[in-house]
Design a protein around this motif. Structure first.
Motif, PDB file in Angstrom:
ATOM      1  N   LYS A 148      60.126  45.822  87.192  1.00 54.78           N
ATOM      2  CA  LYS A 148      58.964  46.461  87.359  1.00 54.78           C
ATOM      3  C   LYS A 148      57.942  46.155  86.206  1.00 54.78           C
ATOM      4  O   LYS A 148      56.817  46.386  86.635  1.00 54.78           O
ATOM      5  CB  LYS A 148      59.284  48.129  87.517  1.00 54.78           C
ATOM      6  N   ASP A 149      58.325  46.094  85.185  1.00 52.74           N
ATOM      7  CA  ASP A 149      57.443  45.784  83.951  1.00 52.74           C
ATOM      8  C   ASP A 149      57.346  44.021  83.688  1.00 52.74           C
ATOM      9  O   ASP A 149      58.039  43.216  83.954  1.00 52.74           O
ATOM     10  CB  ASP A 149      58.311  46.195  82.723  1.00 52.74           C
ATOM     11  N   LYS A 167      45.027  42.729  86.467  1.00 50.92           N
ATOM     12  CA  LYS A 167      45.958  43.851  86.543  1.00 50.92           C
ATOM     13  C   LYS A 167      46.060  44.489  87.998  1.00 50.92           C
ATOM     14  O   LYS A 167      47.332  44.853  88.265  1.00 50.92           O
ATOM     15  CB  LYS A 167      45.293  44.903  85.492  1.00 50.92           C
ATOM     16  N   GLU A 168      45.000  44.526  88.891  1.00 57.33           N
ATOM     17  CA  GLU A 168      45.116  44.887  89.971  1.00 57.33           C
ATOM     18  C   GLU A 168      46.147  44.289  91.057  1.00 57.33           C
ATOM     19  O   GLU A 168      46.976  44.623  91.563  1.00 57.33           O
ATOM     20  CB  GLU A 168      43.714  44.781  90.618  1.00 57.33           C
ATOM     21  N   ARG A 171      49.459  45.204  89.979  1.00 55.04           N
ATOM     22  CA  ARG A 171      49.856  46.618  90.710  1.00 55.04           C
ATOM     23  C   ARG A 171      50.234  46.438  92.211  1.00 55.04           C
ATOM     24  O   ARG A 171      51.177  47.118  92.780  1.00 55.04           O
ATOM     25  CB  ARG A 171      48.593  47.467  90.588  1.00 55.04           C
ATOM     26  N   LEU A 175      54.093  45.788  90.457  1.00 58.32           N
ATOM     27  CA  LEU A 175      54.619  45.441  88.804  1.00 58.32           C
ATOM     28  C   LEU A 175      53.548  46.513  88.080  1.00 58.32           C
ATOM     29  O   LEU A 175      52.729  46.533  88.374  1.00 58.32           O
ATOM     30  CB  LEU A 175      54.320  43.749  88.432  1.00 58.32           C
ATOM     31  N   ASP A 176      54.379  46.803  86.844  1.00 53.98           N
ATOM     32  CA  ASP A 176      53.523  47.627  85.956  1.00 53.98           C
ATOM     33  C   ASP A 176      53.168  46.795  84.977  1.00 53.98           C
ATOM     34  O   ASP A 176      54.096  46.006  84.081  1.00 53.98           O
ATOM     35  CB  ASP A 176      54.322  48.804  85.271  1.00 53.98           C
ATOM     36  N   MET A 178      52.223  45.562  81.954  1.00 56.80           N
ATOM     37  CA  MET A 178      52.226  46.352  80.528  1.00 56.80           C
ATOM     38  C   MET A 178      50.861  45.734  79.551  1.00 56.80           C
ATOM     39  O   MET A 178      50.471  46.566  78.704  1.00 56.80           O
ATOM     40  CB  MET A 178      53.554  46.252  79.893  1.00 56.80           C
TER      41      MET A 178
END
Lengths: 554, 175
Positions: A148-149, A167-168, A171, A175-176, A178
């Protein structure tokens, strides 16, 4: 040493993916105790084309498979989404990029570009999220553990909106993200990690679509970017286009038909040009023919060509000179003499061109480093940063000190020896990335007041106190913009912050503090405070072209 | 554990110094050089960079540390920008005089294709757009390269020839 199966990695230890999300290709990797491991595609490929296809047969196809649809269903194959992501569709660069793609791009809400395939309308982050999801799934299959990271890389000159949109995309892919790190910084990290160096290096990143050059100071585990400059419309595609135009002229001369109005034909010529360019990096001349050129009224369907490396170099020398000029400029900005740069890292496929390496050697009076793989080094750096952020690089159970050395030594960068054994505790790398563009606000008279310069270290916060310009002013509007120009209208507007219900008073009496903060991802946050009443107004600027939370599905 | 307490104490100390001159935030004397500032900031980064404390602190405490670090970065930038101002050789210049044909009309982006599109063919227009972008960034040499490419694409366009002459004149003036 490798243990296969679901528990290859201790489940308590989280695995974080490092992703180089490129214009043409993407690469993903993770930092493991034995070095950086690349995520392989369904056919064992390390490099995944950033291509998403929506074939007539249904479904979504990503990567190498999607590329196959390029000739049969060009309107349903989305490539180069990175050129559009987070951009205002009315920006000239986007208009330019639209001339180079065959799928439909329309204006969506908030002036963002929207891809239209049949009756589906998709935002650019949605397109890119398909690529990220593909990488995530490949990684989960390969490692046997959910992921997930992630750390995703972006070009150093990516703007606020482009970063937010990236980043979107992460998401949407589950995925996060970081951290977003700049591509040249990631390359430097892959080079310098675990080696405790004191030196100044240059990262020369000449990719398919963009050109970036950065100067970094390595001080043990600290990686400080001193300056970064770029040219966001200079890349390998431009070289292909220059050569493609020559081929088109040849086509006109030999076959008697001008291919330029025929998009599919030009696509074939451009693909031919790309292949010739690559061939000329290894050979002194390229001879052959491009076939399958079906033109009504043409004297044949085959175009013979014979191009020497010298001819090709003459064709592209203007572009290559330009990269050298930017490099000299960035040295000036960093305040560094070319001779004190001890290593030149080449990143991006276009650095394979001999002329580029030769000209670089002339600028620095030193041959660039040829031991690194320009396609993979960025994702290696991202993987190291990802490992560092989840604590896998330094924790005793995860990647111990000895293993951290292996990461450097086993990577293509290590070159075998020269690895300094770190202390028992491996040090986490500390990245000091830089602010991609000068940020300012609109002041009286149509001028700007700079709050944060380009190339400032991030995360950073700077404040300035402003006063009102009229009597009894109860409302202040703060226009924020990006750009170097002293005149407000010549810069790119970012958004407006409004401070209401002020106590009024004579002009100059009110004191308003404006704080600009750029976070570690390079994203701007603005805050204005009325110092007399303490009224605070914090705003996340709504950047034109960026997807807003409202119009994003899911 | 003590590293956690140390960094929090440091952060609170920095945040209490609102409005203090840069050298105080970095723990330096008033006459410190850029090199000293760099060394001081690297030292701060080694112990207090928010990434190091990502897993050890609560979100609120991490925010405090991040803000303190960001303020120190701002202080360090005061030193860095001083040097940049003195060494910058090519200040960003205004593009061409208003009214000159090569100058893009109005803010670019507001009206794509306005004006120029009728003056040249599609291929030249691509390079012309690039030249406009270069001009907006104050990059005359880049603009000249693109205009030359545009002329190669449309040798008939007098509009482009005029633009080239304008840029060359501007460039000659600067050097």
């Amino acid at each position: 040493m490798q243990i296969y199966g679901a528990s290859r990695y201790n489940l308590s230890m989280s695995v974080a993916l490092g992703i180089d999300l490129g214009t043409t290709n993407s690469v993903a990797a993770i930092a493991t105790p034995t070095g950086v491991e690349f995520i392989l595609g369904p056919r064992g490929e390390r490099v995944h084309p950033s291509v998403v296809a929506f074939p007539s047969s249904g479904g979504v196809v990503v990567g190498a498979d999607a590329k196959r649809y390029r000739l049969t269903e060009p309107h349903h194959v989305i490539h180069s989404a990175k050129r559009f992501i987070g951009q205002n569709i009315r920006a000239p660069l986007v208009q330019l990029a639209m001339t180079g793609v065959r799928y439909r791009v329309e204006e969506g809400p908030n002036q963002q570009p929207i891809v239209v395939v049949r009756d589906r309308r998709m935002t650019m982050p949605e397109i890119s999220s398909n690529v990220l999801l593909h990488l995530k799934r490949c990684a989960e299959r390969q490692l046997g553990t959910p992921i997930k990271d992630a750390v995703v890389t972006v070009p150093a000159n990516f703007t606020d909106g482009q970063r937010q949109a990236t980043k979107e995309a992460g998401r949407l892919a589950g995925l996060d993200v970081m951290r977003l790190i700049n591509e040249p910084t990631a390359a430097a990290l892959a080079y310098g990690f675990g080696r405790d160096r004191q030196q100044v290096i240059c990262v020369f990143d000449f990719g398919g679509g963009t050109f970036d050059v950065s100067i970094l100071r390595l001080n043990g585990e600290v990686f400080e970017v001193l300056a970064s400059e770029g040219d966001f419309f200079l890349g390998g595609d431009d070289l292909d286009r220059a050569l493609g135009e020559v081929l088109a002229a040849e086509c006109n001369r030999i076959l008697g038909v001008d291919p330029r109005p025929h998009a599919a034909l030009m696509m074939k010529l451009m693909m031919g040009a790309e292949a010739i360019k690559m061939h000329l990096s290894e050979n002194d001349s390229a001879e052959g023919e491009i076939d399958g050129l079906d033109l009504p009224g043409a004297k044949g369907s085959k175009l013979p060509f014979a191009i020497t490396r010298k001819q090709f170099e003459d064709l592209i020398s203007g572009y290559v000179n330009r990269t050298c000029e930017v490099t000299k400029q960035v040295l000036l900005t960093a305040g560094i003499d070319a001779r004190s740069v001890s290593e030149i890292l080449c990143v991006g496929g276009s650095t394979r061109i001999p002329l580029v390496r030769q000209r670089l050697a002339e600028v620095f009076r030193k041959a660039p480093n040829t031991t690194i793989n320009p396609d993979e080094v960025v994702s290696q750096g991202a993987a190291i940063q990802a490992g560092s952020l989840v604590g896998n690089l330094s924790s005793g159970t995860g990647m111990g000190a000895r293993d951290a050395v292996a990461t450097a030594a086993h990577s293509t960068l290590g070159g075998g020896g020269n690895v300094v054994l770190p202390d028992q505790q491996a040090k986490r790398p500390i990245l000091m990335d830089v602010n991609p563009a000068t940020l300012a606000i609109h002041t009286a008279g149509g001028f700007t007041e700079r709050l944060l310069e380009k190339n400032a270290p991030i995360p950073i916060e700077r404040s300035r106190v402003f006063t009102t310009s009229r009597d009894n002013q109860t409302r202040v509007e703060i226009d924020c913009c990006r750009g170097e120009n002293r005149r407000y209208t010549e810069n790119e507007p970012l958004g407006t912050l409004v401070l209401d219900d002020l106590p009024g008073g004579k002009r100059g009496e009110l004191k308003i503090e404006v704080s600009f903060r750029v976070d570690a991802d390079g994203i701007l946050h603005v805050r204005a405070t009325d110092q007399t009443t303490g009224v605070k107004q914090e705003a996340h600027l709504q950047v034109l072209g960026a997807p807003s939370a409202l119009d994003m599905p899911g | 554990m003590s590293a956690r307490v140390d960094v929090l104490l440091w952060a609170q100390r920095v945040l209490a110094m609102t409005g203090a001159p840069p050298h105080q935030l970095l723990g330096l004397k008033a006459d410190a050089t850029l090199e000293a500032a760099q060394e001081a900031f690297h030292k701060i980064a080694r112990t207090s960079h928010p990434d190091i404390h990502r897993s050890g602190l609560t979100p609120e405490d991490l925010e405090t540390v991040t803000l303190a670090y960001a303020r120190c970065a701002g202080a360090y930038q005061e030193y860095r920008s001083k040097r940049i101002q003195t060494t910058r050789l090519q200040p960003i210049k205004e593009p061409l005089d208003s009214g000159a044909p090569a100058r893009p009309s109005g803010p670019i982006g507001a009206q794509p294709g306005a004006g120029a599109s009728g003056q040249m063919n599609g291929k030249a227009l691509i390079y012309y757009r690039k030249a406009e972008i270069a001009l907006r960034r104050g990059d005359l040499k880049g603009a000249m390269l693109q205009i030359k490419m545009a002329i190669a694409g449309d040798p008939q366009s007098t509009f482009l020839r005029t633009a080239l002459v304008e840029i060359e004149a501007e460039l000659a003036q600067n050097t």
